[in-house]
Scaffold this motif. Structure first.
Motif, PDB file in Angstrom:
ATOM      1  N   ALA A   9       6.524   9.308   0.490  1.00 11.77           N
ATOM      2  CA  ALA A   9       5.133   9.533   0.096  1.00 11.77           C
ATOM      3  C   ALA A   9       4.775   8.696  -1.133  1.00 11.77           C
ATOM      4  CB  ALA A   9       4.907  11.015  -0.189  1.00 11.77           C
ATOM      5  N   VAL A  10       5.699   8.598  -2.089  1.00 17.84           N
ATOM      6  CA  VAL A  10       5.445   7.796  -3.288  1.00 17.84           C
ATOM      7  C   VAL A  10       5.297   6.325  -2.907  1.00 17.84           C
ATOM      8  CG1 VAL A  10       6.524   6.958  -5.422  1.00 17.84           C
ATOM      9  CG2 VAL A  10       6.512   9.387  -4.915  1.00 17.84           C
ATOM     10  N   SER A  11       6.125   5.853  -2.001  1.00 17.92           N
ATOM     11  CA  SER A  11       6.028   4.463  -1.562  1.00 17.92           C
ATOM     12  C   SER A  11       4.711   4.198  -0.840  1.00 17.92           C
ATOM     13  CB  SER A  11       7.188   4.115  -0.637  1.00 17.92           C
ATOM     14  OG  SER A  11       8.372   4.028  -1.381  1.00 17.92           O
ATOM     15  N   ALA A  12       4.312   5.113   0.019  1.00 19.88           N
ATOM     16  CA  ALA A  12       3.047   4.943   0.747  1.00 19.88           C
ATOM     17  C   ALA A  12       1.861   4.941  -0.214  1.00 19.88           C
ATOM     18  CB  ALA A  12       2.893   6.053   1.777  1.00 19.88           C
ATOM     19  N   ALA A  13       1.881   5.836  -1.195  1.00 23.60           N
ATOM     20  CA  ALA A  13       0.789   5.883  -2.175  1.00 23.60           C
ATOM     21  C   ALA A  13       0.771   4.597  -3.003  1.00 23.60           C
ATOM     22  CB  ALA A  13       0.959   7.096  -3.078  1.00 23.60           C
ATOM     23  N   GLY A  14       1.935   4.108  -3.394  1.00 24.62           N
ATOM     24  CA  GLY A  14       1.997   2.870  -4.166  1.00 24.62           C
ATOM     25  C   GLY A  14       1.480   1.680  -3.397  1.00 24.62           C
ATOM     26  N   LEU A  15       1.812   1.611  -2.105  1.00 26.68           N
ATOM     27  CA  LEU A  15       1.308   0.506  -1.289  1.00 26.68           C
ATOM     28  C   LEU A  15      -0.207   0.603  -1.117  1.00 26.68           C
ATOM     29  CD1 LEU A  15       4.138   0.200   1.380  1.00 26.68           C
ATOM     30  CD2 LEU A  15       3.597  -1.386  -0.477  1.00 26.68           C
ATOM     31  N   GLY A  16      -0.730   1.808  -1.042  1.00 28.47           N
ATOM     32  CA  GLY A  16      -2.187   1.992  -0.970  1.00 28.47           C
ATOM     33  C   GLY A  16      -2.863   1.520  -2.247  1.00 28.47           C
ATOM     34  N   ILE A  17      -2.285   1.862  -3.392  1.00 23.20           N
ATOM     35  CA  ILE A  17      -2.842   1.414  -4.669  1.00 23.20           C
ATOM     36  C   ILE A  17      -2.757  -0.118  -4.774  1.00 23.20           C
ATOM     37  CG2 ILE A  17      -2.493   1.477  -7.181  1.00 23.20           C
ATOM     38  CD1 ILE A  17      -1.604   4.407  -6.805  1.00 23.20           C
ATOM     39  N   ALA A  18      -1.664  -0.692  -4.270  1.00 27.17           N
ATOM     40  CA  ALA A  18      -1.519  -2.145  -4.286  1.00 27.17           C
ATOM     41  C   ALA A  18      -2.591  -2.806  -3.420  1.00 27.17           C
ATOM     42  CB  ALA A  18      -0.124  -2.530  -3.812  1.00 27.17           C
ATOM     43  N   ALA A  19      -2.911  -2.198  -2.284  1.00 24.51           N
ATOM     44  CA  ALA A  19      -3.949  -2.752  -1.411  1.00 24.51           C
ATOM     45  C   ALA A  19      -5.314  -2.722  -2.096  1.00 24.51           C
ATOM     46  CB  ALA A  19      -3.985  -1.973  -0.097  1.00 24.51           C
ATOM     47  N   VAL A  20      -5.624  -1.613  -2.761  1.00 20.10           N
ATOM     48  CA  VAL A  20      -6.902  -1.519  -3.473  1.00 20.10           C
ATOM     49  C   VAL A  20      -6.948  -2.540  -4.614  1.00 20.10           C
ATOM     50  CG1 VAL A  20      -8.301  -0.007  -4.945  1.00 20.10           C
ATOM     51  CG2 VAL A  20      -7.289   0.889  -2.857  1.00 20.10           C
ATOM     52  N   THR A  21      -5.845  -2.734  -5.303  1.00 16.70           N
ATOM     53  CA  THR A  21      -5.789  -3.697  -6.394  1.00 16.70           C
ATOM     54  C   THR A  21      -5.966  -5.117  -5.862  1.00 16.70           C
ATOM     55  OG1 THR A  21      -4.287  -2.218  -7.572  1.00 16.70           O
ATOM     56  CG2 THR A  21      -4.421  -4.466  -8.367  1.00 16.70           C
ATOM     57  N   SER A  37       6.487   0.042  -5.638  1.00 14.95           N
ATOM     58  CA  SER A  37       6.351   1.093  -4.633  1.00 14.95           C
ATOM     59  C   SER A  37       7.376   0.954  -3.509  1.00 14.95           C
ATOM     60  CB  SER A  37       4.931   1.097  -4.063  1.00 14.95           C
ATOM     61  OG  SER A  37       4.685  -0.111  -3.376  1.00 14.95           O
ATOM     62  N   LEU A  38       7.976  -0.199  -3.340  1.00 12.87           N
ATOM     63  CA  LEU A  38       8.997  -0.377  -2.309  1.00 12.87           C
ATOM     64  C   LEU A  38      10.374   0.109  -2.763  1.00 12.87           C
ATOM     65  CD1 LEU A  38       8.012  -3.854  -0.854  1.00 12.87           C
ATOM     66  CD2 LEU A  38       7.708  -1.604   0.205  1.00 12.87           C
TER      67      LEU A  38
END
Length: 154
Positions: A9-21, A37-38
């Motif tokens: 879940a932490v990795s998925a949230a981090g990748l989502g934040i990376a996409a928004v950034t 996040s990986l």
């Protein structure tokens, strides 16, 4: 099982934040966030998370940590005592070989505070009687202070 789910879940949230950034045209920051996040999912896939969870919940592992801490504390304590004595291991071995059973005094040891035979104890007056009552004679109670003040010109 729970640790793996949380890491995913932490990795998925981090990748989502990376996409928004990245959408905001901050590609360098997005790449850094994606890298961070990986890490959790990588730890899950390599088995590190399972290994750490196994260590954290075994009482035998904690007993081992306590024993290691006790050993370290003993090492530190004995070294501190050895330094405080002012002797080294070699000095003590030499003293044992020489047949001395007494503790070797440190180099800066203070001399004995007992007066030698026929010597007067410091702080006693020559006219003082041993075993006296400790009361000062009239007019004699400030003579020491007066002598000190006269010596300094006061």
């Amino acid at each position: 099982m729970i640790a793996e789910t949380v890491c995913s879940a932490v990795s998925a949230a981090g990748l989502g934040i990376a996409a928004v950034t990245a959408y905001r045209k901050r590609f360098l920051a997005a790449a850094r966030i994606a890298a961070y996040s990986l890490v959790p999912i990588g730890l899950v896939l390599t088995g590190v998370v399972e290994w750490v969870a196994g260590i954290a919940f075994k009482p035998s592992v904690w007993i081992g940590f306590v024993l290691l801490g006790a050993a370290w504390l003993l090492f530190v304590t004995t070294r501190a005592v050895e330094r405080r004595r002012g002797t080294t291991r070699e000095e003590r071995k030499a003293a044992r070989r020489a047949g001395e059973n007494e503790r070797i005094a440190p180099a800066g040891a203070a001399p004995s505070l007992r007066p030698a035979a026929g010597e007067q104890r410091p702080g006693t007056r020559s006219g003082a009687k041993p075993g006296g009552t400790g009361k000062a004679e009239p007019g004699d109670d400030f003579s020491d202070i007066e002598a000190i003040l006269k010596k300094h010109g006061l």
